[in-house]
Design a protein around this motif. Structure first.
Motif, PDB file in Angstrom:
ATOM      1  N   VAL A  80       0.840  -1.203   0.000  1.00  0.00           N
ATOM      2  CA  VAL A  80       0.000   0.000   0.000  1.00  0.00           C
ATOM      3  C   VAL A  80       0.872   1.250   0.000  1.00  0.00           C
ATOM      4  CG1 VAL A  80      -1.650   1.346   1.377  1.00  0.00           C
ATOM      5  CG2 VAL A  80      -2.040  -1.092   1.004  1.00  0.00           C
ATOM      6  N   MET A  81       1.946   1.242   0.782  1.00  0.00           N
ATOM      7  CA  MET A  81       2.822   2.421   0.820  1.00  0.00           C
ATOM      8  C   MET A  81       3.457   2.670  -0.552  1.00  0.00           C
ATOM      9  SD  MET A  81       3.391   4.663   2.947  1.00  0.00           S
ATOM     10  CE  MET A  81       4.329   6.137   3.003  1.00  0.00           C
ATOM     11  N   LYS A  82       3.875   1.606  -1.221  1.00  0.00           N
ATOM     12  CA  LYS A  82       4.430   1.756  -2.577  1.00  0.00           C
ATOM     13  C   LYS A  82       3.381   2.334  -3.522  1.00  0.00           C
ATOM     14  CE  LYS A  82       8.001  -1.797  -2.453  1.00  0.00           C
ATOM     15  NZ  LYS A  82       8.449  -3.100  -2.967  1.00  0.00           N
ATOM     16  N   ASP A  83       2.135   1.852  -3.401  1.00  0.00           N
ATOM     17  CA  ASP A  83       1.064   2.365  -4.255  1.00  0.00           C
ATOM     18  C   ASP A  83       0.775   3.834  -3.977  1.00  0.00           C
ATOM     19  OD1 ASP A  83       0.772  -0.059  -5.529  1.00  0.00           O
ATOM     20  OD2 ASP A  83      -0.946  -0.703  -4.329  1.00  0.00           O
ATOM     21  N   ILE A  84       0.807   4.232  -2.701  1.00  0.00           N
ATOM     22  CA  ILE A  84       0.597   5.636  -2.338  1.00  0.00           C
ATOM     23  C   ILE A  84       1.649   6.505  -3.011  1.00  0.00           C
ATOM     24  CG2 ILE A  84       0.816   7.299  -0.435  1.00  0.00           C
ATOM     25  CD1 ILE A  84      -0.581   5.186   1.348  1.00  0.00           C
ATOM     26  N   ILE A  85       2.907   6.105  -2.904  1.00  0.00           N
ATOM     27  CA  ILE A  85       3.990   6.899  -3.503  1.00  0.00           C
ATOM     28  C   ILE A  85       3.849   6.932  -5.020  1.00  0.00           C
ATOM     29  CG2 ILE A  85       6.490   7.095  -3.784  1.00  0.00           C
ATOM     30  CD1 ILE A  85       5.379   7.736  -0.934  1.00  0.00           C
ATOM     31  N   LYS A  86       3.555   5.786  -5.624  1.00  0.00           N
ATOM     32  CA  LYS A  86       3.421   5.712  -7.081  1.00  0.00           C
ATOM     33  C   LYS A  86       2.306   6.633  -7.575  1.00  0.00           C
ATOM     34  CE  LYS A  86       2.289   2.531 -10.802  1.00  0.00           C
ATOM     35  NZ  LYS A  86       1.752   1.224 -11.139  1.00  0.00           N
ATOM     36  N   VAL A  87       1.124   6.536  -6.974  1.00  0.00           N
ATOM     37  CA  VAL A  87      -0.010   7.356  -7.386  1.00  0.00           C
ATOM     38  C   VAL A  87       0.263   8.836  -7.124  1.00  0.00           C
ATOM     39  CG1 VAL A  87      -2.437   7.883  -6.866  1.00  0.00           C
ATOM     40  CG2 VAL A  87      -1.705   5.511  -7.147  1.00  0.00           C
ATOM     41  N   SER A  88       0.882   9.143  -5.999  1.00  0.00           N
ATOM     42  CA  SER A  88       1.203  10.527  -5.670  1.00  0.00           C
ATOM     43  C   SER A  88       2.116  11.142  -6.721  1.00  0.00           C
ATOM     44  CB  SER A  88       1.870  10.606  -4.294  1.00  0.00           C
ATOM     45  OG  SER A  88       1.035  10.106  -3.288  1.00  0.00           O
ATOM     46  N   ILE A  89       3.152  10.412  -7.096  1.00  0.00           N
ATOM     47  CA  ILE A  89       4.088  10.906  -8.107  1.00  0.00           C
ATOM     48  C   ILE A  89       3.391  11.047  -9.455  1.00  0.00           C
ATOM     49  CG2 ILE A  89       6.161  10.323  -9.431  1.00  0.00           C
ATOM     50  CD1 ILE A  89       7.298   9.187  -6.770  1.00  0.00           C
ATOM     51  N   GLU A  90       2.554  10.065  -9.826  1.00  0.00           N
ATOM     52  CA  GLU A  90       1.829  10.144 -11.093  1.00  0.00           C
ATOM     53  C   GLU A  90       0.950  11.398 -11.151  1.00  0.00           C
ATOM     54  OE1 GLU A  90      -0.296   6.451 -11.245  1.00  0.00           O
ATOM     55  OE2 GLU A  90       1.437   5.340 -12.014  1.00  0.00           O
ATOM     56  N   HIS A  91       0.204  11.670 -10.078  1.00  0.00           N
ATOM     57  CA  HIS A  91      -0.663  12.852 -10.046  1.00  0.00           C
ATOM     58  C   HIS A  91       0.163  14.140 -10.087  1.00  0.00           C
ATOM     59  CE1 HIS A  91      -4.750  11.168  -8.829  1.00  0.00           C
ATOM     60  NE2 HIS A  91      -3.987  10.125  -9.034  1.00  0.00           N
ATOM     61  N   TYR A  92       1.284  14.156  -9.378  1.00  0.00           N
ATOM     62  CA  TYR A  92       2.155  15.333  -9.371  1.00  0.00           C
ATOM     63  C   TYR A  92       2.672  15.620 -10.781  1.00  0.00           C
ATOM     64  CZ  TYR A  92       5.673  18.633  -7.737  1.00  0.00           C
ATOM     65  OH  TYR A  92       6.433  19.756  -7.534  1.00  0.00           O
ATOM     66  N   ILE A  93       3.111  14.576 -11.477  1.00  0.00           N
ATOM     67  CA  ILE A  93       3.634  14.742 -12.843  1.00  0.00           C
ATOM     68  C   ILE A  93       2.547  15.231 -13.783  1.00  0.00           C
ATOM     69  CG2 ILE A  93       4.529  13.492 -14.846  1.00  0.00           C
ATOM     70  CD1 ILE A  93       6.167  11.789 -12.829  1.00  0.00           C
ATOM     71  N   ILE A  94       1.341  14.670 -13.672  1.00  0.00           N
ATOM     72  CA  ILE A  94       0.226  15.113 -14.524  1.00  0.00           C
ATOM     73  C   ILE A  94      -0.053  16.604 -14.318  1.00  0.00           C
ATOM     74  CG2 ILE A  94      -2.288  14.930 -14.839  1.00  0.00           C
ATOM     75  CD1 ILE A  94      -1.910  11.869 -14.293  1.00  0.00           C
ATOM     76  N   GLU A  95      -0.040  17.031 -13.072  1.00  0.00           N
ATOM     77  CA  GLU A  95      -0.359  18.436 -12.752  1.00  0.00           C
ATOM     78  C   GLU A  95       0.766  19.394 -13.128  1.00  0.00           C
ATOM     79  OE1 GLU A  95      -2.644  21.587 -11.343  1.00  0.00           O
ATOM     80  OE2 GLU A  95      -3.257  19.516 -11.675  1.00  0.00           O
ATOM     81  N   ASN A  96       2.030  18.967 -12.963  1.00  0.00           N
ATOM     82  CA  ASN A  96       3.162  19.887 -13.088  1.00  0.00           C
ATOM     83  C   ASN A  96       4.061  19.663 -14.304  1.00  0.00           C
ATOM     84  OD1 ASN A  96       3.015  21.462 -10.464  1.00  0.00           O
ATOM     85  ND2 ASN A  96       2.850  19.360  -9.745  1.00  0.00           N
ATOM     86  N   ASN A  97       3.813  18.602 -15.056  1.00  0.00           N
ATOM     87  CA  ASN A  97       4.623  18.264 -16.228  1.00  0.00           C
ATOM     88  C   ASN A  97       6.085  17.974 -15.896  1.00  0.00           C
ATOM     89  OD1 ASN A  97       2.439  18.506 -18.081  1.00  0.00           O
ATOM     90  ND2 ASN A  97       2.683  20.726 -17.978  1.00  0.00           N
ATOM     91  N   HIS A  98       6.367  17.666 -14.641  1.00  0.00           N
ATOM     92  CA  HIS A  98       7.710  17.232 -14.209  1.00  0.00           C
ATOM     93  C   HIS A  98       7.573  16.529 -12.880  1.00  0.00           C
ATOM     94  CE1 HIS A  98       7.999  20.427 -11.204  1.00  0.00           C
ATOM     95  NE2 HIS A  98       7.544  21.246 -12.136  1.00  0.00           N
ATOM     96  N   GLY A  99       8.567  15.757 -12.536  1.00  0.00           N
ATOM     97  CA  GLY A  99       8.528  15.017 -11.272  1.00  0.00           C
ATOM     98  C   GLY A  99       8.941  15.861 -10.068  1.00  0.00           C
ATOM     99  N   PRO A 100       8.611  15.363  -8.883  1.00  0.00           N
ATOM    100  CA  PRO A 100       9.015  16.075  -7.674  1.00  0.00           C
ATOM    101  C   PRO A 100      10.497  15.918  -7.410  1.00  0.00           C
ATOM    102  CG  PRO A 100       7.799  14.078  -7.118  1.00  0.00           C
ATOM    103  CD  PRO A 100       7.803  14.207  -8.612  1.00  0.00           C
TER     104      PRO A 100
END
Length: 100
Positions: A80-100
């Motif tokens: 679950v923790m891996k999924d949280i990080i994966k989804v969080s990064i995916e949403h961040y990239i979609i919104e910002n066009n770059h990774g955190p």
């Protein structure tokens, strides 16, 4: 009356928006801020629900969230923790066009 003792903070360091202090470093570099909560089913329920909220912008004002179910536990499972990080990064990239 009982009030929640939680303290709010903003990313404005002068505190002009009502928060205390601020987090001036959040906007200095692409930063992923994640908050995680967990609730358990009552009684004989065998499930825990884990929710994650994450900031999509440097001001921590645009949020997204995700929800996961796991076996009842006080500890977030590794999967679950891996999924949280994966989804969080995916949403961040979609919104910002770059990774955190």
């Amino acid at each position: 009356t009982i009030y929640d003792k939680a303290v709010s903070w903003t990313t404005e360091s002068d505190g002009s928006s009502g928060g205390e202090g601020g987090l001036p470093w959040v906007g200095e570099a692409p930063t992923l801020v994640i908050g995680v909560g967990m609730v358990h089913g009552m009684g004989y329920s065998s499930k825990s629900v884990v929710t994650a909220y994450f900031c999509l912008d440097s001001g921590c004002m645009r949020l997204s969230n995700s929800c996961f179910v796991q076996r009842k536990s006080d500890i977030i499972s590794e999967g679950v923790m891996k999924d949280i990080i994966k989804v969080s990064i995916e949403h961040y990239i979609i919104e910002n066009n770059h990774g955190p």
